[in-house]
Design an enzyme around this catalytic site. Structure first.
Site, short mmCIF file in Angstrom:
data_model
loop_
_atom_site.label_atom_id
_atom_site.label_comp_id
_atom_site.label_asym_id
_atom_site.label_seq_id
_atom_site.Cartn_x
_atom_site.Cartn_y
_atom_site.Cartn_z
N GLY A 179 0.78 -1.24 -0.11
CA GLY A 179 0.46 0.26 -0.04
C GLY A 179 1.17 0.99 -0.22
CG ASP A 180 0.46 5.82 1.42
OD1 ASP A 180 0.53 7.00 0.14
OD2 ASP A 180 0.82 5.66 2.18
CG ASP A 210 -8.18 0.70 4.22
OD1 ASP A 210 -9.11 -0.64 4.63
OD2 ASP A 210 -7.42 0.81 5.09
CG MET A 253 -9.90 -3.90 7.69
SD MET A 253 -8.74 -4.91 7.26
CE MET A 253 -7.90 -4.17 8.06
N GLY A 254 -10.87 0.10 7.71
CA GLY A 254 -11.15 1.23 6.67
C GLY A 254 -10.42 2.62 7.77
CB ILE A 364 -12.36 -13.58 8.84
CG1 ILE A 364 -12.22 -13.34 9.99
CG2 ILE A 364 -13.22 -13.68 8.10
CD1 ILE A 364 -12.99 -14.27 10.93
NE ARG A 366 -5.36 -8.90 8.53
CZ ARG A 366 -3.87 -8.09 9.18
NH1 ARG A 366 -4.02 -6.57 8.45
NH2 ARG A 366 -2.91 -8.26 9.46
#
Length: 440
Positions: A179-180, A210, A253-254, A364, A366
């Site tokens: 990711g980032d 996300d 998630m987020g 669970i 992810r």
């Protein structure tokens, strides 16, 4: 900087070697054609953007179209490629690994492919993580499982030491999946390689459930995330309707963006409230969330709430010291527990009986294997990454924009995180689905 150079992709040098791919250079012969360097995709496809460019007499911003090039920078038989997965788990990691290996081996006949163990730690010898030799036989079935066969980790590592490892092991191209934070690390590695004048391509494949990578339509794993969340939402709805004034709270998630929560709410229209980081909702007051929830119970006798993990952080005590994870991300307080406590307190004070269930299925979701559409997406991202690296392109990511696969400079996608536009059509669709007030 002109519009023409805004999204320029860095190259290691002139691409002069012929591709082994037997593709076409002419239209109409029923064979896929090589992508030319002048093949580009508009960043803004709106009529307003087009008219603005006409008025200002400027070339519109464009991205390089992804795909195989006729001329390569690297001699494929001499290439050693490395693959690393970083950050949290995400559906599709093994799919990308598999597709990278298959493309390198079968398309370009690359003889050696290295798997870097446990994220960027695997590029630091002191950690003692041995490389994993990757072959088609080794990876042929891994797409059936979630997680990553290479392992992962969070946290920054010494960029010079990582480049030393690449150089010492004669690695010509590094594919980073993350990711980032991972992409920022990839760009830093690319900058160090450039300073040393080394011929090593670094390529990022954006991974985050996300869906908060800027500029691109979506990142892999995101679609599987709300697909896996959907039956959980169904079961949470059953819990809520199974009791008088039953309330189910599901935290998804987020961290900074609420795309999973909002997408799940649209996909499963039994959700009555969706709370995301982008909205500064209030709990109390005549127009607050608790009053809206009270109205819902009076009329329907149950409610289902979906909340993103980063939502409502403004509701916590601001004097409490914040901590960060090894990637530098702020560790959020548990909004799900706060909602459960505040809802119970509110209705207990009113003498209203409620039954509240709190469900957190994040880990669970992810670690689940990718669904069919994400599998397809992972496959194409990996293929395009290999084609770009072979042409000598570096410090870029592969992404889909306006339904076209493109190459984007890493430096442009890590400037900010993509967030839900609360005035946009996607969020309006979520509000229409839940029926919640526009503002709380």
């Amino acid at each position: 900087m002109t519009f023409e150079n805004l999204y320029h992709i860095t190259t290691l040098g002139n691409a002069e070697k012929s591709s082994p791919l037997r593709l076409s250079k002419t239209a109409g012969n029923k064979i896929f054609s090589f992508i030319e360097e002048h093949d580009q995709v508009l960043a803004d496809v709106s009529i307003k953007g087009f008219e603005t460019c006409l008025q200002n007499n400027v070339r519109p911003a464009c991205f390089e179209k992804a795909g195989p090039r006729e001329k390569l920078f690297f001699e494929p038989k001499n290439v050693t490629a490395a693959i690393v997965t970083c950050g949290g788990l995400c559906p599709g990691l093994n799919n990308v690994i598999r597709s990278l290996v298959m493309a390198l081996h079968y398309f370009y006949d690359v003889k050696r492919i290295i798997g870097v163990r446990y994220g960027y730690e695997g590029l630091i010898p002191e950690h003692g993580h041995d490389f994993m030799e990757l072959t088609p036989e080794k990876v042929k079935d891994i797409h059936e499982f979630g997680g990553t066969i290479l392992g992962s980790s969070r946290g920054a590592q010494s960029v010079p030491k990582m480049v030393d490892t690449l150089k010492d092991n004669h690695i010509n191209m590094l594919f980073t999946i993350g990711g980032d934070g991972t992409l920022k690390g990839t760009n830093a590695i690319g900058e160090e390689i450039e300073r040393r004048g080394l011929d090593i391509a670094v390529v990022g494949i954006p991974k985050t459930i996300d869906n908060d990578i800027d500029l691109i339509d979506k990142s892999f794993g995101f679609e599987t995330a709300f697909d896996v969340a959907s039956p959980i939402i169904r079961d949470a709805h059953n819990e809520a309707t199974g009791a008088f004034n039953g309330i189910s709270i599901v935290k998804l998630m987020g961290r900074d963006s609420g795309f999973i929560a909002a997408s799940t709410a649209i996909a499963m229209p039994v959700v009555n409230f969706v709370l995301v980081p982008e909205m500064a909702f209030q709990l109390d007051g005549e127009k607050g969330f608790l009053k809206a929830l009270e109205h819902r119970l009076l009329t329907k006798q149950h409610a289902l709430i979906v909340v993103a993990e980063g939502a409502g952080q403004h509701l916590f005590d601001s004097d409490t010291a914040t901590s960060t994870d090894p990637s530098g991300n702020v560790k959020h307080r548990d909004i799900g527990l706060l909602l459960k406590e505040r809802i119970k307190t509110y209705f207990d004070a009113a003498g209203t009986q409620t039954t509240i269930k709190y469900i957190d299925p994040s880990y669970i979701i992810r670690s689940a294997p990718a669904n069919a559409n994400d599998s397809l997406f992972c496959n194409r991202l990996a293929y395009h990454a290999v084609h770009g690296a072979m042409a000598g392109k570096t410090k870029f990511i592969v992404g889909r924009l306006n339904n076209r696969f493109v190459y984007l400079p890493i430096s442009k996608v890590v400037n900010k995180r993509k967030k839900i536009d609360l005035e946009g059509g996607f969020w309006f669709a979520a509000l229409q689905s839940t029926g919640q007030p526009y503002v709380m």
